[in-house]
Scaffold this motif. Sequence first.
Motif, PDB file in Angstrom:
ATOM      1  N   GLU B  13      39.221  41.877  27.425  1.00 43.90           N
ATOM      2  CA  GLU B  13      39.109  40.593  28.495  1.00 43.90           C
ATOM      3  C   GLU B  13      38.991  41.465  29.693  1.00 43.90           C
ATOM      4  N   LEU B  14      37.906  40.912  30.399  1.00 44.13           N
ATOM      5  CA  LEU B  14      37.719  41.631  31.556  1.00 44.13           C
ATOM      6  C   LEU B  14      38.790  40.780  32.523  1.00 44.13           C
ATOM      7  N   VAL B  15      39.498  41.865  33.726  1.00 44.65           N
ATOM      8  CA  VAL B  15      40.160  41.250  34.674  1.00 44.65           C
ATOM      9  C   VAL B  15      39.702  41.897  35.875  1.00 44.65           C
ATOM     10  N   VAL B  16      39.374  41.385  37.074  1.00 46.18           N
ATOM     11  CA  VAL B  16      38.143  41.775  37.977  1.00 46.18           C
ATOM     12  C   VAL B  16      39.074  41.683  39.381  1.00 46.18           C
ATOM     13  N   MET B  28      32.504  35.106  39.186  1.00 48.17           N
ATOM     14  CA  MET B  28      33.560  35.476  38.258  1.00 48.17           C
ATOM     15  C   MET B  28      34.153  34.281  37.824  1.00 48.17           C
ATOM     16  N   VAL B  29      34.569  33.439  38.908  1.00 41.74           N
ATOM     17  CA  VAL B  29      35.540  32.130  38.626  1.00 41.74           C
ATOM     18  C   VAL B  29      34.586  31.150  37.702  1.00 41.74           C
ATOM     19  N   ARG B  30      33.212  31.075  37.971  1.00 41.03           N
ATOM     20  CA  ARG B  30      32.501  30.269  37.251  1.00 41.03           C
ATOM     21  C   ARG B  30      32.208  30.766  35.596  1.00 41.03           C
ATOM     22  N   GLN B  31      32.507  31.901  35.533  1.00 40.83           N
ATOM     23  CA  GLN B  31      32.367  32.566  34.206  1.00 40.83           C
ATOM     24  C   GLN B  31      33.723  32.492  33.530  1.00 40.83           C
ATOM     25  N   VAL B  33      36.528  34.242  34.453  1.00 43.45           N
ATOM     26  CA  VAL B  33      36.866  35.386  34.294  1.00 43.45           C
ATOM     27  C   VAL B  33      38.282  35.629  35.109  1.00 43.45           C
ATOM     28  N   ARG B  34      39.211  36.131  34.866  1.00 41.22           N
ATOM     29  CA  ARG B  34      40.457  36.351  35.957  1.00 41.22           C
ATOM     30  C   ARG B  34      39.983  37.332  36.760  1.00 41.22           C
ATOM     31  N   VAL B  35      40.078  36.723  38.238  1.00 41.60           N
ATOM     32  CA  VAL B  35      39.522  37.637  39.306  1.00 41.60           C
ATOM     33  C   VAL B  35      40.569  37.647  40.473  1.00 41.60           C
TER      34      VAL B  35
END
Lengths: 519, 58
Positions: B13-16, B28-31, B33-35
């Motif tokens: 899981e990507l955490v950015v 990233m929010v739109r996808q 993704v935890r950012v």
Amino acid sequence: MQLMRVTEEAKKVAGVADAVVAMGTSTNKMLMEQMGLLTVEGKAATENDLVLAVRVEENTRLGDALSSIESLLTSQQESGGGPAGGTYFGIATALENLHGANLAVVSLPGGQASGAAEELLKAGLNVHLFSDHVPIEDEVRLKKLAAKNGLLLLGPGAGTSLINGVGVGFANAVARGKIGVVAAAGTGLQEVSVLLDRVGLGVSQGFGVGGTDISREVGGTMMMDCLRLLEDDDGTDLLMIVAKAPNAQVTRKVMSFVGRRTTKPVVACFLGMEASSEGRVHYSKTLHSAVFRAARLSSPAHAKAFEEKVGLSLQGIASSSKKYSSKLKTGQRYIRGLYTGGTLSHESLLILREVMGSAYSNTPLSVELQLQDPSTSKEHTIVDLGDEFFTAGRPHPMIDSTIRRLRLLQEAKDSSVAVVILDFVLGYGCAEDPAGSMAGSIAAAKAAAKKSGRDLVVMGHVCGSSADPQSLEKQSKELADVGVILYPSNAMMAIAAAFVASRGTVKERIVEKWGGLVG
Amino acid sequence: MVESKAARLIGAELVVINVGLDIFYQSMVRQKVRVAQVSMPAGPGLEKRLSAALDKIL
């Protein structure tokens, strides 16, 4: 970036004919002057001043328009601070609060970027370094640090990556699949990934390594590291390399690595390098032909899908081009390409060199074809508007269309111009409505040419997918509605432009080069 | 050598951490993704000093 967004919103306010909300930098003031929005007060503004310049339509009260725009500014401030992991004012604090971080995306100005990347690498994060203008010594040092710690440093100048299906930087919403891509060319990865998506293929991982990774000084280290990752990845069946042709030494080094360390089929698109095959390694000259090769290696059904959805026939292009060129005046002979994507602009330069002889550019293929003034075109010209000359102190043209809109109107006044070619790059990180932001200027450019008794052929290629936030179909329709002739790939658009501008006289050369360029 | 943390990135899981342009944070929010967003108007060195000073005050 927030101000650019406010500018776009301000233009939509009722009664507003044009607007700019920007800091008073010299580039912004120059643009405002071209737009007729630079007042005495605007001229006196400094880089520390926020300038709000508005032209209102008749019967609109300036005060009302200004109030609406001021409330846009206030709402932007109030919406600051985000959901998800929140907003922080230091890397250390963010790391403390967001547990399990495994990737950092850095887009600070070049001067600050190296320090931030170093801090993140030392904290154990892989880094996608979008920033450019990072000194090459810093790049070499940071890549050694990354290698020592078993991490990726994608970039500097990495415009696009697709990691585990997530678009990083400027990236499209495309299907996952079995093709792994390593690209030293941002819009190259975007074009390849959307064309693969269009024919039913998909990307397992797409790593953008930045153009300088394949320089002599860096030697393609990250490109090789990423190829090793993809070779070892069970989810990847085919490897693709996308880059402007590096120097011979780096090409040998990378391809020697491919020979030693990989076993999967490889499509290597070093733009401009002659197409050939050596065992499982297949070289392609253009992005278009690289995807066609990948489709043929995947299955006959994918090859067929490519021919149906992306490939146009030579005869088809010749016949439609004849129709478009029939309305041109004798003196209209030149192609003008106004590009937001650097790799797409490079691909068009290569194609025009093969079929038309040469084209001038601010990023030319050879020194003698350098535009003396990037703001003024000469004969056939392809301009990369994402180049530093146009982006100093300004957002990238994939985000803000102002510079391209003004340049298009300038080209329309030139009676020697036959065809204007434009790319429209969609995806995460890109403008919300690239087609819509250009449509008015395209209509105005065509109308201006018509008023002077000429036709102006405007061609476009939308580098995007149906799943992109902007939607390929919606963007295509907006462009078609203002008379833009659309092509399924950038390469096809460049070839068609050559046909039209030359009135078909280059047909023999195109026939000769067809297999290498798009076969 | 990029095995280890780089290799572990694949499939995870990507955490950015996004450092810089807000538009990439929003994407990233739109996808989903935890950012986390890091806004750094000044140089990182200065940020560290500011951060340390704020830690003392707060």
